[in-house]
Design a protein around this motif. Sequence first.
Motif, PDB file in Angstrom:
ATOM      1  N   ARG A  82       0.804  -1.225   0.000  1.00 18.14           N
ATOM      2  CA  ARG A  82       0.000   0.000   0.000  1.00 18.14           C
ATOM      3  C   ARG A  82       0.837   1.275   0.000  1.00 18.14           C
ATOM      4  NH1 ARG A  82      -2.337  -3.557   3.524  1.00 18.14           N
ATOM      5  NH2 ARG A  82      -1.194  -2.706   5.305  1.00 18.14           N
ATOM      6  N   THR A 122      -0.693   4.350  -1.996  1.00 19.46           N
ATOM      7  CA  THR A 122      -1.021   4.147  -3.398  1.00 19.46           C
ATOM      8  C   THR A 122      -2.364   4.792  -3.732  1.00 19.46           C
ATOM      9  OG1 THR A 122      -2.082   2.032  -2.913  1.00 19.46           O
ATOM     10  CG2 THR A 122       0.258   1.977  -3.476  1.00 19.46           C
ATOM     11  N   LYS A 123      -2.656   4.867  -5.030  1.00 23.17           N
ATOM     12  CA  LYS A 123      -3.831   5.611  -5.461  1.00 23.17           C
ATOM     13  C   LYS A 123      -5.142   4.968  -5.025  1.00 23.17           C
ATOM     14  CE  LYS A 123      -4.397   3.563 -10.057  1.00 23.17           C
ATOM     15  NZ  LYS A 123      -4.507   3.871 -11.493  1.00 23.17           N
ATOM     16  N   ASP A 124      -5.105   3.748  -4.487  1.00 24.99           N
ATOM     17  CA  ASP A 124      -6.316   3.149  -3.932  1.00 24.99           C
ATOM     18  C   ASP A 124      -6.815   3.932  -2.723  1.00 24.99           C
ATOM     19  OD1 ASP A 124      -5.843   1.240  -5.821  1.00 24.99           O
ATOM     20  OD2 ASP A 124      -5.058  -0.249  -4.425  1.00 24.99           O
ATOM     21  N   TYR A 125      -5.896   4.667  -2.092  1.00 26.05           N
ATOM     22  CA  TYR A 125      -6.212   5.390  -0.866  1.00 26.05           C
ATOM     23  C   TYR A 125      -6.130   6.896  -1.103  1.00 26.05           C
ATOM     24  CZ  TYR A 125      -5.442   0.938   1.543  1.00 26.05           C
ATOM     25  OH  TYR A 125      -5.515  -0.361   1.952  1.00 26.05           O
ATOM     26  N   LYS A 132     -10.636   4.041   0.847  1.00 27.71           N
ATOM     27  CA  LYS A 132     -10.018   3.120  -0.089  1.00 27.71           C
ATOM     28  C   LYS A 132     -11.058   2.830  -1.148  1.00 27.71           C
ATOM     29  CE  LYS A 132      -7.927  -1.445  -0.639  1.00 27.71           C
ATOM     30  NZ  LYS A 132      -7.575  -2.728   0.019  1.00 27.71           N
ATOM     31  N   PHE A 133     -10.776   3.244  -2.383  1.00 24.66           N
ATOM     32  CA  PHE A 133     -11.795   3.266  -3.421  1.00 24.66           C
ATOM     33  C   PHE A 133     -12.980   4.060  -2.875  1.00 24.66           C
ATOM     34  CE2 PHE A 133      -9.468  -0.772  -4.372  1.00 24.66           C
ATOM     35  CZ  PHE A 133      -8.895  -0.345  -5.544  1.00 24.66           C
ATOM     36  N   ASP A 154       0.734   4.101 -10.272  1.00 28.48           N
ATOM     37  CA  ASP A 154       0.587   3.688  -8.887  1.00 28.48           C
ATOM     38  C   ASP A 154      -0.057   4.733  -7.978  1.00 28.48           C
ATOM     39  OD1 ASP A 154       1.883   1.115  -9.057  1.00 28.48           O
ATOM     40  OD2 ASP A 154       3.708   2.240  -9.406  1.00 28.48           O
ATOM     41  N   THR A 155       0.079   5.991  -8.269  1.00 31.32           N
ATOM     42  CA  THR A 155      -0.247   7.007  -7.271  1.00 31.32           C
ATOM     43  C   THR A 155      -1.037   8.169  -7.853  1.00 31.32           C
ATOM     44  OG1 THR A 155       1.835   6.456  -6.204  1.00 31.32           O
ATOM     45  CG2 THR A 155       0.758   8.443  -5.472  1.00 31.32           C
TER      46      THR A 155
END
Length: 244
Positions: free
Chosen positions: A66, A90-93, A105-106, A193-194
């Motif tokens: 992450r 990461t870009k998920d967060y 997250k998403f 990724d970000t």
Amino acid sequence: MTDYQAEARPGWLASPLGSRLNLAIGALALLFTLGVFGNVAWDAYRSNTKDKSGVKRIIAKRWNERTLVFPVEGADRAGRRALFDVVVLTKDYGWVRGSTTELEKFDRRLSPDDIQTEVLAPQLRQGLGSARGLIAVGLASQEGAVEREEQRGGLRAERIAQWVREALGGDVPMWTLNLGRYIEPCLECEDADTSWQRPFIVIAVRKADDGTHISEALADAMSDTINLPSPDRYSTFAFAKYKK
């Protein structure tokens, strides 16, 4: 080797002493070649991380699945240098849009327990805990008025500092950095990724010369970067000691 070269070769080079000397000369030549090659390789690496305008792309490492970590170096106006690790989820967060207290997250909002166990995971705590100092970074995306988004960025920096302090305790010196609102939309400011619109960022101070002006060295380190939040793409650079 030709016959002429064999005849012209002095006899002492063919002796045991000469053989050892030949080996020494060969070793020195090899070291010289490796040194030249190393310098060329380093120059090539540096050129590959910059475009023609001098903009830098920082190579990231990972502490876990992450977390991306971007090592950067900068100098203050007196030339004193400091090394930093820019730690980014990461870009998920990222921050919930408009919020100064919640991450997501998403589309799932993270609970306080999620932040302490998932965001501030053991690898991240270990990496941050070994720092000489920590900088909690707050920033806001390009929507909204600059003044309001700068206020939001400041509150986000304070919130991150609070979370990190709760996770690590009060032994490591802490600052906040409010970058304010994103003011220069850039197609290349997000890689695979970000996301750089409103990420979670903490910066670890790794090394610093005595007397280094940390904020100046950090601004220099992050300037002209293509995959980090370069200060010239944000509306402010407000650096302050965190005292809570």
